[in-house]
Structure formats: C-alpha cells, structure tokens
Design a protein around this motif. Structure first.
Motif, PDB file in Angstrom:
ATOM      1  N   PRO A  72       0.832  -1.208   0.000  1.00 30.31           N
ATOM      2  CA  PRO A  72       0.000   0.000   0.000  1.00 30.31           C
ATOM      3  C   PRO A  72       0.863   1.253   0.000  1.00 30.31           C
ATOM      4  CG  PRO A  72       0.013  -0.986   2.167  1.00 30.31           C
ATOM      5  CD  PRO A  72       0.755  -1.926   1.262  1.00 30.31           C
ATOM      6  N   HIS A  73       0.319   2.321  -0.570  1.00 33.65           N
ATOM      7  CA  HIS A  73       0.997   3.617  -0.595  1.00 33.65           C
ATOM      8  C   HIS A  73       2.385   3.503  -1.224  1.00 33.65           C
ATOM      9  CE1 HIS A  73      -2.261   4.996   1.916  1.00 33.65           C
ATOM     10  NE2 HIS A  73      -1.960   4.104   2.819  1.00 33.65           N
ATOM     11  N   ALA A  74       2.507   2.709  -2.290  1.00 29.30           N
ATOM     12  CA  ALA A  74       3.808   2.512  -2.932  1.00 29.30           C
ATOM     13  C   ALA A  74       4.277   3.804  -3.581  1.00 29.30           C
ATOM     14  CB  ALA A  74       3.724   1.415  -3.994  1.00 29.30           C
ATOM     15  N   PRO A  75       5.596   4.051  -3.588  1.00 32.28           N
ATOM     16  CA  PRO A  75       6.097   5.239  -4.289  1.00 32.28           C
ATOM     17  C   PRO A  75       5.830   5.135  -5.779  1.00 32.28           C
ATOM     18  CG  PRO A  75       7.896   3.792  -3.640  1.00 32.28           C
ATOM     19  CD  PRO A  75       6.666   3.242  -2.998  1.00 32.28           C
ATOM     20  N   ARG A  76       5.834   6.274  -6.447  1.00 29.03           N
ATOM     21  CA  ARG A  76       5.500   6.289  -7.865  1.00 29.03           C
ATOM     22  C   ARG A  76       6.615   5.730  -8.738  1.00 29.03           C
ATOM     23  NH1 ARG A  76       2.380  12.135  -8.536  1.00 29.03           N
ATOM     24  NH2 ARG A  76       0.680  11.651  -7.078  1.00 29.03           N
ATOM     25  N   SER A  77       7.827   5.743  -8.248  1.00 29.02           N
ATOM     26  CA  SER A  77       8.936   5.173  -9.016  1.00 29.02           C
ATOM     27  C   SER A  77       9.059   3.688  -8.693  1.00 29.02           C
ATOM     28  CB  SER A  77      10.238   5.895  -8.656  1.00 29.02           C
ATOM     29  OG  SER A  77      10.588   5.607  -7.318  1.00 29.02           O
ATOM     30  N   ASN A  78      10.038   3.011  -9.326  1.00 21.83           N
ATOM     31  CA  ASN A  78      10.297   1.600  -9.046  1.00 21.83           C
ATOM     32  C   ASN A  78      11.338   1.416  -7.943  1.00 21.83           C
ATOM     33  OD1 ASN A  78       8.478   0.511 -10.860  1.00 21.83           O
ATOM     34  ND2 ASN A  78       9.912   0.654 -12.567  1.00 21.83           N
ATOM     35  N   SER A  79      11.497   2.411  -7.096  1.00 18.42           N
ATOM     36  CA  SER A  79      12.454   2.303  -5.996  1.00 18.42           C
ATOM     37  C   SER A  79      11.967   1.273  -4.983  1.00 18.42           C
ATOM     38  CB  SER A  79      12.625   3.663  -5.320  1.00 18.42           C
ATOM     39  OG  SER A  79      11.383   4.125  -4.812  1.00 18.42           O
ATOM     40  N   PRO A  80      12.908   0.642  -4.223  1.00 13.79           N
ATOM     41  CA  PRO A  80      12.518  -0.369  -3.248  1.00 13.79           C
ATOM     42  C   PRO A  80      11.630   0.225  -2.163  1.00 13.79           C
ATOM     43  CG  PRO A  80      14.879  -0.424  -3.675  1.00 13.79           C
ATOM     44  CD  PRO A  80      14.357   0.828  -4.299  1.00 13.79           C
ATOM     45  N   PRO A  81      10.895  -0.627  -1.453  1.00 15.19           N
ATOM     46  CA  PRO A  81      10.062  -0.131  -0.360  1.00 15.19           C
ATOM     47  C   PRO A  81      10.924   0.373   0.792  1.00 15.19           C
ATOM     48  CG  PRO A  81      10.102  -2.524  -0.365  1.00 15.19           C
ATOM     49  CD  PRO A  81      10.787  -2.080  -1.621  1.00 15.19           C
ATOM     50  N   HIS A  82      10.349   1.234   1.614  1.00 12.98           N
ATOM     51  CA  HIS A  82      11.070   1.736   2.784  1.00 12.98           C
ATOM     52  C   HIS A  82      11.244   0.663   3.845  1.00 12.98           C
ATOM     53  CE1 HIS A  82       9.680   6.127   1.788  1.00 12.98           C
ATOM     54  NE2 HIS A  82      10.478   5.606   0.875  1.00 12.98           N
ATOM     55  N   CYS A  83      10.363  -0.327   3.838  1.00 10.66           N
ATOM     56  CA  CYS A  83      10.363  -1.333   4.894  1.00 10.66           C
ATOM     57  C   CYS A  83       9.596  -2.552   4.391  1.00 10.66           C
ATOM     58  CB  CYS A  83       9.701  -0.754   6.152  1.00 10.66           C
ATOM     59  SG  CYS A  83       9.518  -1.924   7.509  1.00 10.66           S
ATOM     60  N   VAL A  84       9.964  -3.743   4.896  1.00 13.42           N
ATOM     61  CA  VAL A  84       9.232  -4.975   4.604  1.00 13.42           C
ATOM     62  C   VAL A  84       8.843  -5.622   5.924  1.00 13.42           C
ATOM     63  CG1 VAL A  84       9.345  -7.299   3.627  1.00 13.42           C
ATOM     64  CG2 VAL A  84      10.379  -5.386   2.405  1.00 13.42           C
ATOM     65  N   LEU A  85       7.560  -5.934   6.083  1.00  9.87           N
ATOM     66  CA  LEU A  85       7.093  -6.702   7.234  1.00  9.87           C
ATOM     67  C   LEU A  85       6.810  -8.110   6.746  1.00  9.87           C
ATOM     68  CD1 LEU A  85       6.235  -6.849  10.226  1.00  9.87           C
ATOM     69  CD2 LEU A  85       3.917  -6.267   9.476  1.00  9.87           C
ATOM     70  N   LEU A  86       7.601  -9.085   7.214  1.00  9.88           N
ATOM     71  CA  LEU A  86       7.488 -10.467   6.771  1.00  9.88           C
ATOM     72  C   LEU A  86       6.601 -11.240   7.739  1.00  9.88           C
ATOM     73  CD1 LEU A  86       8.457 -12.537   4.654  1.00  9.88           C
ATOM     74  CD2 LEU A  86      10.351 -13.075   6.194  1.00  9.88           C
ATOM     75  N   CYS A  87       5.492 -11.746   7.262  1.00  9.12           N
ATOM     76  CA  CYS A  87       4.513 -12.474   8.067  1.00  9.12           C
ATOM     77  C   CYS A  87       4.534 -13.962   7.699  1.00  9.12           C
ATOM     78  CB  CYS A  87       3.114 -11.899   7.844  1.00  9.12           C
ATOM     79  SG  CYS A  87       2.989 -10.112   8.102  1.00  9.12           S
ATOM     80  N   GLU A  88       3.702 -14.748   8.385  1.00 10.55           N
ATOM     81  CA  GLU A  88       3.683 -16.192   8.149  1.00 10.55           C
ATOM     82  C   GLU A  88       2.702 -16.617   7.070  1.00 10.55           C
ATOM     83  OE1 GLU A  88       3.472 -18.890  11.442  1.00 10.55           O
ATOM     84  OE2 GLU A  88       4.694 -17.602  12.732  1.00 10.55           O
TER      85      GLU A  88
END
Length: 318
Positions: A214-230
């Motif tokens: 959600p709320h992804a940046p408009r460019s193809n830059s990596p996300p600011h953070c990743v939350l890894l769930c099960e």
C-alpha cells in the motif's frame, strides 16, 4: 524502527512492484535436513504406508498424504513442505529439536538425491473458478475481517482468486511479479474449526511469496520497509491495521510458513529494512530468533496482544 505519532490515513492505497536481486542458497545443514525424503522421515516418525493408497501414511491420530516434498495431514487439517516441517508437525517441540532429530537419522542413500521443496514438479496453479469467488470472498470478509474492497482489488490485480474446491488462492511472486507458487487457504472450516492450508504444486518459497504494497512510491524504488509475516492472510491483515511503527511505503509479505533466514526473493532488500512479523507463539518466536541470528540488522515486530496479525485485526474489529 522508532514509533511516533500515528500517521494520517490517506486515500485508498496504490500498489506497485519493486526490483529484486539474485537468490542465495540455504545453509548446508538446513538444506540437508529439509531435503530428506519425506517417506523415509515418516517411517522414522512411526508412520506406515497405507497398503490401499501408496501416497498415504498412517499412525494413530494422523493420516499423511505425501507428494514429493509436500505433505498434508487429513486428520489434523494441516500441511507443510520439507522434512523439518514434517518433524515439527509430528513431534512438536522446537526447531532446534527437529533439526537434531533429523541430524541423528541414517544418511540418505546415495541413489535417493535430495529433493528441494517444490522442485519435484512444474508449478501448477489452480485455475480460477468464478462461481466459487462469492463464498470465498464472504469467508475472508466475514470470518477473517479482511476489507472487501482490498479483496476485490487483489482479485483485480490477479493475485487472489477462488479455485474449484472453494479455496482462496493467494499468488506468490517475486518482486518482478514473476509467479513462484500460491498459498491455498480453505474457506469451509471442518467440525473442529480448522481450514485447509497448503501450497500449489510446484510452489517455491525461496523464489517468491505473496506480497502487497500500500501507498507505494511512484517510481520503481525499493520499499522503505518490509514486514514479513507467516501467511498471506496475515500480510493483508497487517496492511489493514495501519501500524504507526511502519513508514507509509511498507511492503507486507508472506513467507508461506516459518522461515529461518530471509527468503532469497527478498535479498534485494537491506536487512535493516526488514521486520520479522512472525506469530506470537513459541514456533514463531523461535523462528524469529533464528532469523535474527542470521540477519542481526533485521528487527522483530510481533503482533502485540494477539497470536497473529489476523487475530489482532479481529480483536480491533470488535
């Protein structure tokens, strides 16, 4: 990641893809343990092959269906992939104990090469069954409290659909959106309340997982953070919770079970940007501890006050 004032809720999320780097293999000891042939491990766990069905293995209270590196327990309504998952399923205990159990087994015969989970067959995604989508959507929205608008958006993107068995199919893919498998979640609970959980044949968890940004940046830059769930349901639940600890451009991902290292498809993400959101139960805590031992720059963010992210969403929806 420091907490601060709860960010203002903006307009409906927009979703974009980001770019990965090449995967890296599992550590040798883990690979040897996980890749042991499941039929051999089942024998050591007290199972005996059903003479009427060569793919089924039985012991008191458990009936396993084994296909390559995947198994499913028809009595308990649960499944998994690899020998470590099978030992944890059959014996309980900790990951360390399961690894020690497998280390103590006789060596795998030379004529039986190790089997990588999911590599025994080509990927076979269940085709969409449009007639089954309404009950699947109803289950996910009513019983799991997932926002119907988000479900419809995921379906529109082609990363969620219903199959002919009325399972919710969550597409697993890498950060370039190449399919790598699918999580299957049943929508018809058994008398005990359990629902079917599994992976599509040929799924490869190291190559991709279910994710949404959600709320992804408009460019193809990596996300600011990743939350890894099960699980995919937990990833969607966490995205809906709008956690104040997370920056706006967070990617919510599923490991399709427990992972003891960062999945290869996420290796383009710097470890300091990864949060381990595994369940708040002993297996989840132990797996998180193992992951943080391998990746000290990653951090832990459990679903405080609940077992998992979907339970937390249910509690907040009351």
């Amino acid at each position: 990641m420091s907490s601060g004032p709860c960010p203002k809720r903006g307009p409906a999320p927009r979703w974009r893809a980001v770019r990965p780097e090449a995967p890296s293999p599992l550590p040798d000891r883990l690979a040897r343990a996980r890749n042991r042939p499941l039929c051999q491990v089942a024998r050591q766990l007290g199972y005996r092959r059903d003479p009427r069905n060569r793919q089924r293995w039985r012991r008191p209270g458990s009936v396993l269906a084994i296909r390559g590196a995947r198994f499913f327990d028809h009595r308990r309504g649960r499944g998994g992939g690899g020998a470590i998952d099978l030992v944890l399923h059959a014996r309980g205990g900790s990951f360390r104990q399961a690894l020690a159990f497998l280390d103590a087994l006789p060596p795998t015969p030379a004529h039986a090469p190790p089997v990588q989970p999911g590599s025994h067959r080509a990927l076979s995604l269940p085709p969409p069954c449009h007639a089954r989508w309404p009950p699947v959507r109803h289950y996910l929205a009513r019983s799991r409290r997932l926002d119907p608008r988000l479900l419809d958006h995921c379906r529109h993107l082609g990363i969620l659909w219903a199959d002919a068995r009325q399972n919710a199919v969550f597409l697993c893919r890498d950060l370039q959106q190449q399919p790598a498998g699918a999580e299957l979640n049943g929508s018809r609970p058994s008398p005990s309340g359990a629902t079917f959980k599994g992976l599509a044949p040929g799924s490869r968890k190291q190559r991709g997982g279910f994710w949404i940004a959600p709320h992804a940046p408009r460019s193809n830059s990596p996300p600011h953070c990743v939350l890894l769930c099960e699980s995919a349901i937990d990833a969607l639940s966490a995205a809906l919770l709008q956690l104040p600890q997370l920056p706006p451009h967070t990617l919510f991902a599923s490991a399709a079970g427990l992972a003891h290292s960062i999945p290869a498809w996420l290796h383009s993400i710097p470890p300091h940007q990864l949060l381990c959101g595994f369940d708040n139960d002993p297996p989840g805590q132990l797996a998180a501890q193992r992951l943080l031992e391998r990746h000290p720059n990653a951090r832990r963010l459990p679903p405080a006050g609940a077992k998992d992210w979907n339970q937390l969403l249910l509690l907040r929806s009351c």
